[in-house]
Design an enzyme around this catalytic site. Structure first.
Site, mmCIF file in Angstrom:
data_model
loop_
_atom_site.group_PDB
_atom_site.id
_atom_site.type_symbol
_atom_site.label_atom_id
_atom_site.label_comp_id
_atom_site.label_asym_id
_atom_site.label_seq_id
_atom_site.Cartn_x
_atom_site.Cartn_y
_atom_site.Cartn_z
ATOM 1 N N GLU A 6 1.018 -1.252 -0.230
ATOM 2 C CA GLU A 6 0.016 0.033 0.008
ATOM 3 C C GLU A 6 0.883 1.372 0.034
ATOM 4 O O GLU A 6 1.823 1.316 0.665
ATOM 5 C CB GLU A 6 -0.925 -0.021 1.307
ATOM 6 C CG GLU A 6 -1.935 -1.109 1.361
ATOM 7 C CD GLU A 6 -2.644 -1.142 2.487
ATOM 8 O OE1 GLU A 6 -2.970 -0.092 2.924
ATOM 9 O OE2 GLU A 6 -3.178 -2.203 2.743
ATOM 10 N N CYS A 29 5.069 -7.482 8.266
ATOM 11 C CA CYS A 29 5.802 -6.967 8.958
ATOM 12 C C CYS A 29 6.099 -7.952 10.074
ATOM 13 O O CYS A 29 5.309 -8.759 10.458
ATOM 14 C CB CYS A 29 5.261 -5.722 9.575
ATOM 15 S SG CYS A 29 6.401 -4.733 10.628
ATOM 16 N N CYS A 61 2.986 -5.339 16.001
ATOM 17 C CA CYS A 61 2.218 -4.476 17.050
ATOM 18 C C CYS A 61 0.844 -4.939 16.994
ATOM 19 O O CYS A 61 0.311 -5.243 16.054
ATOM 20 C CB CYS A 61 2.291 -3.107 16.256
ATOM 21 S SG CYS A 61 3.950 -2.421 16.313
ATOM 22 N N CYS A 71 -2.044 -3.457 14.882
ATOM 23 C CA CYS A 71 -1.656 -3.101 13.341
ATOM 24 C C CYS A 71 -2.100 -4.183 12.476
ATOM 25 O O CYS A 71 -2.007 -5.595 12.778
ATOM 26 C CB CYS A 71 -0.210 -2.991 13.431
ATOM 27 S SG CYS A 71 0.111 -2.682 11.701
ATOM 28 N N GLY A 81 5.402 -2.415 6.698
ATOM 29 C CA GLY A 81 6.918 -2.940 7.148
ATOM 30 C C GLY A 81 7.495 -2.001 8.210
ATOM 31 O O GLY A 81 6.833 -0.837 8.435
ATOM 32 N N GLU A 82 8.587 -2.416 8.646
ATOM 33 C CA GLU A 82 9.493 -1.547 9.340
ATOM 34 C C GLU A 82 10.738 -1.585 8.653
ATOM 35 O O GLU A 82 11.610 -2.423 8.413
ATOM 36 C CB GLU A 82 9.826 -2.639 10.736
ATOM 37 C CG GLU A 82 11.119 -2.131 11.634
ATOM 38 C CD GLU A 82 10.953 -0.777 11.899
ATOM 39 O OE1 GLU A 82 11.933 -0.028 11.758
ATOM 40 O OE2 GLU A 82 10.118 -0.323 12.647
ATOM 41 N N SER A 98 10.576 5.926 9.450
ATOM 42 C CA SER A 98 9.781 5.875 10.489
ATOM 43 C C SER A 98 10.185 4.538 11.298
ATOM 44 O O SER A 98 10.374 3.524 10.494
ATOM 45 C CB SER A 98 8.427 5.807 10.181
ATOM 46 O OG SER A 98 7.615 5.329 11.241
ATOM 47 N N LEU A 115 6.490 5.874 19.441
ATOM 48 C CA LEU A 115 6.463 5.912 21.016
ATOM 49 C C LEU A 115 5.257 5.127 21.691
ATOM 50 O O LEU A 115 5.372 4.438 22.340
ATOM 51 C CB LEU A 115 6.645 7.198 21.465
ATOM 52 C CG LEU A 115 7.084 7.656 22.857
ATOM 53 C CD1 LEU A 115 8.133 6.918 23.384
ATOM 54 C CD2 LEU A 115 7.105 9.107 23.199
ATOM 55 N N ASN A 128 -6.970 3.772 14.121
ATOM 56 C CA ASN A 128 -7.887 3.357 12.934
ATOM 57 C C ASN A 128 -8.528 2.206 13.234
ATOM 58 O O ASN A 128 -7.772 1.202 12.961
ATOM 59 C CB ASN A 128 -7.123 3.517 11.593
ATOM 60 C CG ASN A 128 -8.029 3.505 10.391
ATOM 61 O OD1 ASN A 128 -9.301 3.337 10.525
ATOM 62 N ND2 ASN A 128 -7.421 3.285 9.257
ATOM 63 N N CYS A 179 -3.479 1.003 7.379
ATOM 64 C CA CYS A 179 -2.285 0.563 6.596
ATOM 65 C C CYS A 179 -2.542 -1.135 6.876
ATOM 66 O O CYS A 179 -2.757 -1.616 7.953
ATOM 67 C CB CYS A 179 -0.995 0.854 7.211
ATOM 68 S SG CYS A 179 0.223 0.524 5.995
#
Length: 346
Positions: free
Chosen positions: A89, A106, A110, A113, A151-152, A181, A205, A280, A323
């Site tokens: 995306e 990813c 998280c 997510c 992704g990270e 990021s 954070l 979201n 996302c």
């Protein structure tokens, strides 16, 4: 395709540095081959001229637009197809910004997510990252790129750095308008300072409490919020760009008075900006989005206490495309396609 492999291919065809620069600039800026003062026929080596149509076709084929979902805020969420059938995306942001993906899936996981639920499928190559930008630029101007999509970025560091270096040189994007990021991989704080393009940094954070951070980001590096801010502050002072601290606001989880006190303790006097983003909502997860009024009140309190805070909404909130959600709905066949198009040729 990797950017370094593309560079070597151009050199093998007789390209000198200025020829290589010209070809890459035309690609990244989506310029017609005959644009500029020097015509390729009078400037580029013969072998390179003869190979250029094939190279351009390969670059154009790195990505394709599967669907576009415009939001009322001027954004548009793009589902982008890659050559192997995988999808990522990208998000066209208001004011000429673009959010790109650096991985398919990813590994951080998280808990709030969508992207992390399927784990890491594969890395996105450096050329595929840049191709997301060229695809977006075929639709509208792009003057800022944020690496905040799927992704990270720290887990695909070499590819992301190569893409950043190209976008910040031949791509005509200001270095502070390239925003890396991360959840806070310790490697990035030195690696991002080593190259010719030093991007701005956004750090996830989400909480001032070390134990809660471990629960929310279960596979992130074991940095406490204090350690993360200390590393971020050093990077901010080295680059001259404030750190953008990301705080996904989860109703009843990280929106207490105690957390506000923690934010003030962490960020007072720091060269920093707090981006507070109401969650979201994902239907089958337990986390909830706070009301906009509650989020605005929190941001206002922080601002009054000396913390530069921006309350941001996730772009395209009205199209329900946080996302990872577009990709998930496409995989299950439940995605309503609002717009479908092949990428236009220039």
């Amino acid at each position: 395709m990797q950017i370094q492999a593309l560079r070597q291919r151009l050199r093998d065809l007789g390209a000198k540095p200025e020829h290589e620069q010209r070809v890459l600039r035309d690609w990244v800026q989506v310029r017609c081959r005959d644009a500029g003062r020097r015509r390729p026929g009078n400037y580029l080596p013969l072998a390179l001229r003869e190979a250029l149509p094939q190279i351009e076709a390969e670059l154009l084929g790195l990505t394709r637009l599967i669907s576009s979902h415009p939001g009322e805020d001027g954004s548009a969420r793009l589902l982008v197809g890659l050559q192997d059938g995988q999808t990522v995306e990208s998000v066209l942001l208001p004011r000429d910004g673009l959010c790109v993906s650096s991985q398919v899936g990813c590994a951080v996981g998280c808990v709030f997510c969508m992207t992390g639920r399927e784990g890491l499928i594969r890395q996105v190559s450096s050329a595929e990252i840049v191709a997301q930008v060229t695809l977006a630029r075929s639709l509208r101007p792009v003057k800022k790129v944020v690496f905040m999509g799927m992704g990270e970025p720290a887990h695909n560091l070499d590819n992301v750095i190569d893409a950043i270096n190209l976008l910040g040189s031949e791509g005509n994007i200001g270095h502070k308008n390239l925003v890396f990021s991360s959840v806070g991989d310790p490697r990035i704080f030195s690696r991002l300072l080593e190259g010719p393009v030093k991007p701005a940094l956004a750090l996830s954070l989400h909480t001032s409490k070390a134990d809660l951070r471990e629960r929310l980001l279960p596979r992130a590096p074991r940095l406490t919020p204090d350690e993360l801010v200390e590393l971020g502050e050093a990077y901010a002072r080295a680059t001259g760009y404030p750190i953008q601290y990301q705080w996904t606001l989860l109703d009843g989880i990280n929106d207490s008075a105690e957390e506000l006190d923690g934010i003030v303790r962490l960020l007072s006097g720091k060269y920093a900006l707090l981006n507070m983003i109401p969650y979201n909502t994902i239907p089958d997860l337990e986390f909830k989005r706070p009301s906009w009024e509650k989020a605005a009140a929190i941001a206002r309190q922080l601002h009054q206490r000396g913390i530069l805070t921006k309350l941001r909404d996730s772009a395209g909130q009205d199209v329900d495309g946080g996302c990872g959600q577009l990709r998930a709905r496409a995989l299950t066949g439940s995605m309503p396609v609002k717009f479908h198009a092949q990428r236009p040729h220039n």
